[in-house]
Scaffold this active site. Sequence first.
Site, PDB file in Angstrom:
ATOM      1  N   ARG B 314       0.800  -1.229   0.000  1.00  0.00           N
ATOM      2  CA  ARG B 314       0.000   0.000   0.000  1.00  0.00           C
ATOM      3  C   ARG B 314       0.833   1.281   0.000  1.00  0.00           C
ATOM      4  NH1 ARG B 314      -2.841  -2.923   4.470  1.00  0.00           N
ATOM      5  NH2 ARG B 314      -4.572  -3.997   3.455  1.00  0.00           N
ATOM      6  N   PHE B 435     -10.218   0.884  -2.454  1.00  0.00           N
ATOM      7  CA  PHE B 435      -9.579  -0.418  -2.689  1.00  0.00           C
ATOM      8  C   PHE B 435      -8.341  -0.659  -1.809  1.00  0.00           C
ATOM      9  CE2 PHE B 435      -6.935   0.724  -6.780  1.00  0.00           C
ATOM     10  CZ  PHE B 435      -6.227   1.637  -6.048  1.00  0.00           C
ATOM     11  N   GLU B 436      -7.828  -1.835  -1.890  1.00  0.00           N
ATOM     12  CA  GLU B 436      -6.713  -2.296  -1.045  1.00  0.00           C
ATOM     13  C   GLU B 436      -7.031  -2.109   0.435  1.00  0.00           C
ATOM     14  OE1 GLU B 436      -2.818  -2.236  -2.008  1.00  0.00           O
ATOM     15  OE2 GLU B 436      -3.011  -1.491  -4.050  1.00  0.00           O
ATOM     16  N   GLY B 437      -8.252  -2.415   0.809  1.00  0.00           N
ATOM     17  CA  GLY B 437      -8.695  -2.212   2.188  1.00  0.00           C
ATOM     18  C   GLY B 437      -9.265  -0.819   2.303  1.00  0.00           C
ATOM     19  N   LEU B 442      -8.736   0.017   7.327  1.00  0.00           N
ATOM     20  CA  LEU B 442      -7.323   0.244   7.621  1.00  0.00           C
ATOM     21  C   LEU B 442      -7.156   1.011   8.921  1.00  0.00           C
ATOM     22  CD1 LEU B 442      -5.815   0.940   4.126  1.00  0.00           C
ATOM     23  CD2 LEU B 442      -5.601  -1.086   5.530  1.00  0.00           C
TER      24      LEU B 442
END
Lengths: 447, 631
Positions: B314, B435-437, B442
Amino acid sequence: MNTPRQLLRIQCIARFLGTPIQRVIPPTGAHLQTPGTQHKYGQLLRPLHCSAVCSTSRPSQTPLEKTVEAETLKKDRSLVTHDDLFERAARDSKTKADFNRVVDVFSKKDIRRRGHVEFIYAALKKMPEFGVERDITVYNKLLDVFPKEVFVPRNFIQRMFNHYPRQQECGVQLLEQMENYGIMPNVETKVLLAQIFGEKSHPMRKYQRIMYWFPKFKHANPFPVPHVLPSDPVELARFSLTRIADDLDAKITIYQYPSTDITETGEEVMRPHIVGIQSPNQRTLLAKHNPSRPVFVEGPFPLWLRKTCVHYFLLRADPIPSEETVEEEFDLEMMGPEQSLFYPQRLELDLERDMGDDFRFDVDDVKEGPVYAMCMAGQGDQVTLSQWISGLQETCPILGQIPTVFRLESGPRELQTTSDAQQTPEQEVETDPIIEEEPLHSQRVKQ
Amino acid sequence: MNVNKLFGLTRSVSFGRNVFATRVAQKGDCVHHFRSRRFIRSSARSLTYAKDLFLGKVNKAEVFPFPEISKEELEELNQLVQPVEKFFNEDVDSKKIDHEAVIPPETLNGLKELGLFGIQVPEEYGGLGLSNTMYARLGEITSLDGAIAVTLAAHQAIGLKGILIAGNDAQKAKYLPKLATGEHIAAFCLTEPGSGSDAASIQTRATLTEDGKHFLLNGTKFWISNGGWADIMTVFARTEVVDKDGEKKDKITAFIVERAFGGVTSGKPEDKLGIRGSNTCEVTFEDTKVPVENVIGEVGGGFKVAMNILNNGRFSMGSAGAGMIKRLIELTSEYAGTRKQFNRSLSEFGMIQDKFATMALNAFVMESMAYLTAGMMDRPGVPDCSLEAAMVKVFSSEGSWICVSEALQVLGGLGFTKNYPYERYLRDCRILQIFEGTNEILRMYIALTGMQYAGKILTGKIKEMKKGNVGVVFEILGKKLKDSVVKTVDFGLTGKDGVVHPSLTESAKMFEQNAAHFGSTVESLLYRYGKTIVEEQLVLKKVADVLINLYAMTAVLSRTSRSISIGLRNHDHEVLLTNTFCKDAHFKNNFLLTQLQKNSPENNDANIKKIAQEVIAKRAYVCSHPLDRTF
């Protein structure tokens, strides 16, 4: 503004024609009371009122007026007379129009409105009979029966003491009846009260208090029931079931519409309506039900919607005994700290919440069994309800394997009127497998 | 000149450790520091920066000095950057990509020729073999087109990363060369219809065939970037594993699946708001035969693989965001300088200036955070920078959104039209928060990971306190008293042997104050909530926000100290930005930390929850219309 003159003219014509005055005046009265003319009306009445006051001293009293007066005098001025008036009017029908007619007759019968307090009391009592107890216009019309301006205090002494106590009490009583029926007074009421009793009278105070509290309480009920309930039983059931099931996801299913079939033998078979409700959560709970334990169809339970009572049935189970409850297995890899893909679902700490931050109430939970579904049906017998169960089976196939026990109490009369004997053979076949599985001991199974 | 020489010497030894050393005496000190760091490096890295902040500790050795790359690496990087920049400026038609929702093959070929499909693949497998830091630098340029950036990221940041970090040599040799050249495109298949971020509810299943040589893969994966054209996919599925107790259990396993294995079908590409040129679709596996050799790691060990891929992928979003904002600043400042309103140019208005300052600050902070994190990840050993990477992602995704929106605002109505690229940037960068969590998840990750770490260490102390151990209570009371009287916290960032340049002393002090306050707040939160803090999402959100601010302050302090010390161009501007940001973050942190105190009147959480509960119970806006009447 020439209405009073018109009125007088009508009176004159009436005198010449020799017809009883009651019959002639109502149309004029009706004309006067078209909505929105209340203000004017109040003002218009003033000359009438004055004339009434003067009339006693007036030497040239018309013969008709005398007769009318005599008529009213003849009658005993008790409640019975006015009740009588309503009863006579209501011999054939009891509608708002009839009620209004009676009020009009009274108002026009005597220019002095003699006995109006008794009349208003009687009218208030009769209102529910005529079905006008929730009609603001009728209340205003009744208020209008009071003569205007006579009861308004004219000096401070009158204002200090209870001026015309009986009339004021009557006015308060009228407002109280409105209050009891939850009718909010309107501006018209206020204008009338001001004209009749003045700005600082008891009825006016009552009016002000009602206007203070009523709006505040108007929406106090978060689950309002409409005054007029749907007449269609299916719609009523839909309304009641959604009212009980406090889950916005719950879905109503109509398993059967009410209908009447004629069989080959010419018998009339009534098919009662069956309306059920079930939420997705209930469905998943039912799918997890242990098939070796029975489910119960229970009812009827009453539900009051204002003055109507409807009945519903439950499909429920006993609480799961503690030895059978399986703790949801908890996979540390999926939920634990430093393991979870996104974030830990729980922490591995040996620390509990501090007492000072624990705001949970100490509630003694009573373990209750799950309720899987609810329904309302036109008939509370087992045949109808097993149709509901078989309908439920379409979405919850597991229900076919679960023994279903019917624990029905003898329901209310209206549910029992159609006899249980009207079973069609196929319905019996449908219910049979379910009955077979019933543990008959100790359960009161209603056939 | 003498001083400069001295710097050169220092740098050659330790990359400017203790960078404002002006006395020779301090040089020896630097070497000493350097050595001690070397020592830490060679051992398994036990030091962590962000996690230790939860304990109120500042591990300055981890973040000071700001990481650098060697001169050769920089030269190599610059050689790479130029053609890429040229390609993106000349050959990429972002407007067309966005409009037609497809990246033209010529553009893709151009990207492949530049080697952008294998940036981090080692050179022996035909990739560029760049470090994380260099990857971040290239990310700045690729981010100029959102669709391309996402396509590349889905390919290498997550798609082939599994093979790269957990695959065995045979797998690497088989797959990486073709992936590195872009001949094959990779995708990462984790999300399912029933499980967005809840990986525990994965339904895709892999069953071992009777001969034990293959797995049969069945299931559907959702929102797969590159799903339509990927040839190699990293797929996560449930497999039955016999654990050590002999019980059968479902565990997640990672597989390398080739489209050529058969049974793989892709759905229609989703029509998206932004990054329209990237391909996102559903992928269905139906009895796909995967040989057992294609298991990444070991059977049942897929969870760790997925975690490693996601947690460390990330950081590049920070540099990408910064790259985009830098471009936007260039575009909008030109407009603001030329456009006249009321006989003055737009750039003379305070409110417009405010927007440019916001953009510059955000870009500066993002860049600093991204390269600090990338540098930490590039250190030898197995770095655990997942917390830092998550913080970079949260900060930069939100900062980008604000900045793009501000840039669009500068242009007013023009920015809203399709004639300008702002609306496209706005749409493209909205995905960053998702996206990506998602940022919410997060934040939970950031706060809870830290809480767990701090909790393990503090449990004993808190328990003693709860038991009413007089000694511990007095110790804590005494410490609190001391803190309130002395009021100065010193982590040794400034002053003699300090690591922060003196011109940033004020900012460093603010940071130290916040860090100390944060540590004590975490302790009191653990005292109050214990393990039930998992349920206190609003508290955790604030904790995460404070930590993000602290990390951002660290990054800018570290970066600017280095810049001043080695005399980078315009470092005075950096000082300005740093001081501005630190002051701002300091006040924000103070407010958040005050909110986190017990019974604090600033805290509105209870009300916020109640509002939400009432609205959700009704599933509608609750209030009556203002024009409604009751009588």
